[in-house]
Design a protein around this motif. Sequence first.
Motif, PDB file in Angstrom:
ATOM      1  N   GLU A 114      41.574  46.170  28.502  1.00  0.00           N
ATOM      2  CA  GLU A 114      40.102  45.966  28.261  1.00  0.00           C
ATOM      3  C   GLU A 114      39.880  44.361  27.593  1.00  0.00           C
ATOM      4  O   GLU A 114      40.212  44.434  26.211  1.00  0.00           O
ATOM      5  CB  GLU A 114      39.472  46.810  27.515  1.00  0.00           C
ATOM      6  N   GLY A 115      39.754  43.531  28.436  1.00  0.00           N
ATOM      7  CA  GLY A 115      39.414  42.228  27.445  1.00  0.00           C
ATOM      8  C   GLY A 115      37.709  42.052  27.121  1.00  0.00           C
ATOM      9  O   GLY A 115      37.026  42.805  27.631  1.00  0.00           O
ATOM     10  N   GLY A 116      37.543  41.007  26.522  1.00  0.00           N
ATOM     11  CA  GLY A 116      36.100  41.047  26.239  1.00  0.00           C
ATOM     12  C   GLY A 116      35.591  39.765  25.482  1.00  0.00           C
ATOM     13  O   GLY A 116      36.269  39.125  24.750  1.00  0.00           O
TER      14      GLY A 116
ATOM     15  N   CYS B 273      32.860  42.509  29.214  1.00  0.00           N
ATOM     16  CA  CYS B 273      34.197  43.500  29.230  1.00  0.00           C
ATOM     17  C   CYS B 273      34.911  43.262  30.607  1.00  0.00           C
ATOM     18  O   CYS B 273      34.159  43.365  31.688  1.00  0.00           O
ATOM     19  CB  CYS B 273      33.638  44.976  28.845  1.00  0.00           C
ATOM     20  N   HIS B 274      36.191  42.905  30.496  1.00  0.00           N
ATOM     21  CA  HIS B 274      36.976  42.728  31.534  1.00  0.00           C
ATOM     22  C   HIS B 274      37.913  44.172  31.696  1.00  0.00           C
ATOM     23  O   HIS B 274      38.694  44.153  30.869  1.00  0.00           O
ATOM     24  CB  HIS B 274      37.742  41.543  31.354  1.00  0.00           C
ATOM     25  N   MET B 275      37.765  44.772  32.862  1.00  0.00           N
ATOM     26  CA  MET B 275      38.364  46.130  32.774  1.00  0.00           C
ATOM     27  C   MET B 275      39.352  45.927  33.947  1.00  0.00           C
ATOM     28  O   MET B 275      39.007  45.904  35.167  1.00  0.00           O
ATOM     29  CB  MET B 275      37.492  47.145  33.143  1.00  0.00           C
ATOM     30  N   ALA B 276      40.557  46.062  33.751  1.00  0.00           N
ATOM     31  CA  ALA B 276      41.708  45.980  34.606  1.00  0.00           C
ATOM     32  C   ALA B 276      42.625  47.360  34.462  1.00  0.00           C
ATOM     33  O   ALA B 276      42.666  47.779  33.254  1.00  0.00           O
ATOM     34  CB  ALA B 276      42.558  44.836  34.461  1.00  0.00           C
TER      35      ALA B 276
ATOM     36  N   ALA C  14      30.692  49.962  28.861  1.00  0.00           N
ATOM     37  CA  ALA C  14      31.403  49.128  29.591  1.00  0.00           C
ATOM     38  C   ALA C  14      32.411  49.569  30.828  1.00  0.00           C
ATOM     39  O   ALA C  14      32.308  49.348  31.832  1.00  0.00           O
ATOM     40  CB  ALA C  14      32.209  48.055  28.878  1.00  0.00           C
ATOM     41  N   HIS C  15      32.910  50.971  30.185  1.00  0.00           N
ATOM     42  CA  HIS C  15      33.693  51.874  31.225  1.00  0.00           C
ATOM     43  C   HIS C  15      32.848  52.499  32.233  1.00  0.00           C
ATOM     44  O   HIS C  15      33.587  52.789  33.094  1.00  0.00           O
ATOM     45  CB  HIS C  15      34.441  52.762  30.280  1.00  0.00           C
ATOM     46  N   ALA C  16      31.718  52.898  31.810  1.00  0.00           N
ATOM     47  CA  ALA C  16      30.847  53.446  32.830  1.00  0.00           C
ATOM     48  C   ALA C  16      30.610  52.375  34.155  1.00  0.00           C
ATOM     49  O   ALA C  16      30.350  52.560  35.257  1.00  0.00           O
ATOM     50  CB  ALA C  16      29.292  53.908  32.342  1.00  0.00           C
ATOM     51  N   GLY C  17      30.311  51.168  33.385  1.00  0.00           N
ATOM     52  CA  GLY C  17      30.032  50.106  34.308  1.00  0.00           C
ATOM     53  C   GLY C  17      31.427  49.832  35.342  1.00  0.00           C
ATOM     54  O   GLY C  17      31.297  49.745  36.432  1.00  0.00           O
ATOM     55  N   GLY C  18      32.511  50.013  34.967  1.00  0.00           N
ATOM     56  CA  GLY C  18      33.748  49.794  35.469  1.00  0.00           C
ATOM     57  C   GLY C  18      33.866  50.828  36.464  1.00  0.00           C
ATOM     58  O   GLY C  18      34.289  50.690  37.793  1.00  0.00           O
ATOM     59  N   LEU C  19      33.490  52.228  36.017  1.00  0.00           N
ATOM     60  CA  LEU C  19      33.736  53.304  36.941  1.00  0.00           C
ATOM     61  C   LEU C  19      32.756  53.098  38.122  1.00  0.00           C
ATOM     62  O   LEU C  19      33.101  53.546  39.136  1.00  0.00           O
ATOM     63  CB  LEU C  19      33.556  54.700  36.109  1.00  0.00           C
ATOM     64  N   GLY C  20      31.471  52.654  37.916  1.00  0.00           N
ATOM     65  CA  GLY C  20      30.662  52.449  38.859  1.00  0.00           C
ATOM     66  C   GLY C  20      31.078  51.374  39.944  1.00  0.00           C
ATOM     67  O   GLY C  20      30.152  51.337  41.100  1.00  0.00           O
ATOM     68  N   VAL C  21      31.861  50.447  39.621  1.00  0.00           N
ATOM     69  CA  VAL C  21      32.162  49.266  40.668  1.00  0.00           C
ATOM     70  C   VAL C  21      33.496  49.209  41.132  1.00  0.00           C
ATOM     71  O   VAL C  21      33.711  48.896  42.278  1.00  0.00           O
ATOM     72  CB  VAL C  21      31.733  47.959  40.224  1.00  0.00           C
TER      73      VAL C  21
ATOM     74  N   VAL D  59      39.550  43.575  39.080  1.00  0.00           N
ATOM     75  CA  VAL D  59      38.787  43.582  37.723  1.00  0.00           C
ATOM     76  C   VAL D  59      37.474  43.661  37.877  1.00  0.00           C
ATOM     77  O   VAL D  59      36.602  43.087  38.611  1.00  0.00           O
ATOM     78  CB  VAL D  59      39.151  42.226  37.066  1.00  0.00           C
ATOM     79  N   ALA D  60      37.069  44.564  36.941  1.00  0.00           N
ATOM     80  CA  ALA D  60      35.536  44.981  36.915  1.00  0.00           C
ATOM     81  C   ALA D  60      35.019  44.274  35.524  1.00  0.00           C
ATOM     82  O   ALA D  60      35.456  44.257  34.523  1.00  0.00           O
ATOM     83  CB  ALA D  60      35.190  46.360  36.818  1.00  0.00           C
ATOM     84  N   LEU D  61      34.072  43.347  35.916  1.00  0.00           N
ATOM     85  CA  LEU D  61      33.361  42.430  34.615  1.00  0.00           C
ATOM     86  C   LEU D  61      31.924  43.174  34.302  1.00  0.00           C
ATOM     87  O   LEU D  61      31.207  42.800  35.386  1.00  0.00           O
ATOM     88  CB  LEU D  61      33.374  41.085  35.015  1.00  0.00           C
ATOM     89  N   ILE D  62      31.779  43.752  33.357  1.00  0.00           N
ATOM     90  CA  ILE D  62      30.525  44.205  32.982  1.00  0.00           C
ATOM     91  C   ILE D  62      30.008  43.271  31.759  1.00  0.00           C
ATOM     92  O   ILE D  62      30.572  42.929  30.904  1.00  0.00           O
ATOM     93  CB  ILE D  62      30.719  45.526  32.211  1.00  0.00           C
ATOM     94  N   CYS D  63      28.783  42.607  32.359  1.00  0.00           N
ATOM     95  CA  CYS D  63      28.298  41.416  31.531  1.00  0.00           C
ATOM     96  C   CYS D  63      26.991  41.864  31.042  1.00  0.00           C
ATOM     97  O   CYS D  63      25.856  41.993  31.642  1.00  0.00           O
ATOM     98  CB  CYS D  63      28.393  40.178  32.023  1.00  0.00           C
ATOM     99  N   GLY D  64      26.657  42.026  29.730  1.00  0.00           N
ATOM    100  CA  GLY D  64      25.419  42.372  28.967  1.00  0.00           C
ATOM    101  C   GLY D  64      25.124  41.454  27.776  1.00  0.00           C
ATOM    102  O   GLY D  64      25.472  40.289  27.591  1.00  0.00           O
ATOM    103  N   THR D  65      25.082  42.098  26.775  1.00  0.00           N
ATOM    104  CA  THR D  65      25.258  41.356  25.308  1.00  0.00           C
ATOM    105  C   THR D  65      26.579  40.973  25.066  1.00  0.00           C
ATOM    106  O   THR D  65      26.678  39.757  24.568  1.00  0.00           O
ATOM    107  CB  THR D  65      24.761  42.396  24.445  1.00  0.00           C
ATOM    108  N   SER D  66      27.222  41.651  25.494  1.00  0.00           N
ATOM    109  CA  SER D  66      28.803  41.078  25.598  1.00  0.00           C
ATOM    110  C   SER D  66      29.520  41.159  27.214  1.00  0.00           C
ATOM    111  O   SER D  66      28.816  41.882  28.015  1.00  0.00           O
ATOM    112  CB  SER D  66      29.659  41.594  24.735  1.00  0.00           C
TER     113      SER D  66
END
Length: 524
Positions: A327-329, A297-300, A260-267, A288-295
């Motif tokens: 990190e919310g989730g 994750c809300h990265m602020a 999830a942190h890699a996704g946050g870094l990417g956007v 806020v980066a929202l990485i959405c897959g199996t779960s």
Amino acid sequence: MPGPPSVDCCYVGVDVGSCSVRAALVTRDGCVKATAEEPIAVWTPQPDHYEQSSADIWRKCCSSVKKVTEGVEKDRVRGIGFDATCSLVVLDQNFQPVAVNKDGVKERNVVMWMDHRALDQASRVTATGHSVLTSVGGVMSPEMQPPKLLWLKENLRESCWKEAAHFFDLPDFLSWKATGSLTRSLCTLICKWTYSPSEGWNDNFWTSIDLEDLVDNNHSKIGEQTCCPGSPVGGGLTREAAADLGLNPGTAVGASLIDAHAGGLGVIGADVSGHHLPCENQPVTSRVALICGTSSCHMAVSQKPLFVPGVWGPYLSAMVPGLWLNEGGQSGLGFRWGLKVINRECFSGQHVHSFLNRYLEELSKDKKHLDLLTNDLHVWPDFHGNRSPLADQSLKGMVVGLSLSQTLDDLALLYLATLQAVALGTRHVLDAMREAGHDITTLFLCGGLSKNPLFVQMHANVTGLPVVLPAEREAVLVGAAVLGACASCDYSSIQVPLFPLFPYINIFRYSDAKWKKNNMKPII
């Protein structure tokens, strides 16, 4: 070691998700040139137990990387970075797998992130009220490593605990496998192991939860040395790892990130100038980066530490150096449960999301808003517990408003209601973050579910915020590649190669005022 970078140099990003390994070849300007995916095995020997094999995962990493680099001169690949789920890997003193199951199957040596066998242990850790809990929202989750370690000690003392010499977070296992270095990433240790970047391990905490043996030998079982994400690990790829991956020995390897942190870094750091978004000309802390897959994750991120009840963090430099992360989730998104009850034979080979999205459009033609279709149907999506902000993993899911009817209309509405419920869960997390001091104006989405336009639109409608999607949809893989780019020394820090030339498209905007004004759905 590789020489100076060339114009056509590239980097490899590897993303280990819950059910598959993906790899990408990424250019210096952030374009994904090739991708590959391989499935990985998951075992569920009993309810709430989810296990994997580190050997299987590494094999799939190697085959994926070979596919994306096929036909590419090895000297062009300057670096490689790994991200993965925050699963627990157990190895013995000879770095061989140790069984994490009562069956004694050594191949299954990974306790998956979503494994909830340690619910009781997590509750007991929370009951200690230890000071380290302030960085996890005050509640220890069974998805973190301390309760899982305690479960292994209490339930598999002879077959696992006494045999174990190395406990890795899966991202750190991958960087060790690639380089032979035992150095751990601050991302994993801070976010999942209660490590403090300023004070190190808290020995009193481990002793208070009956895991004092992890303090022995300068914490050798859980990590003596740490580094920031993207830092060069060891001397790069070992000869053995290079042969496995089809790359040059010495190719730079960046310290890893949780997926999830890699996704946050990417956007989260992208340039969106000219799109008239509220986050334009504002600091990255407004996003806020929202990485959405199996779960999800809300990265602020924030300039100063903000403590949000029921939300993990604040973690310093866990994703972006110098910034604090909350990190919310949402664990095991409930709409996946909803799709399981649908008879897929009626889709005639079409993708289930695409079919249902079009079907709902037809159903809503006589309504002013598609959202109104579910006035009488409500879903509580916590089928795998609530990670944030209620922080209660014992919660269960619920559906209110079912009838005896079992038509395709009913199934489509259940799908819609579940998407809405997940979006409301995001709104609940964002509300908690705002109450604690975050100033959030724009959502940036990535991950598999961001490819579903209805999922994205529901988040815009429910939160009242613009939702931004990148033109390069594989943001998690790009985030992993950033780690390799930084480790190659082509860039000075992971904040530099955030690929500011990334074009951002498909901005979803709030379209239904009733969600905000009348609170049509109860906030979960």
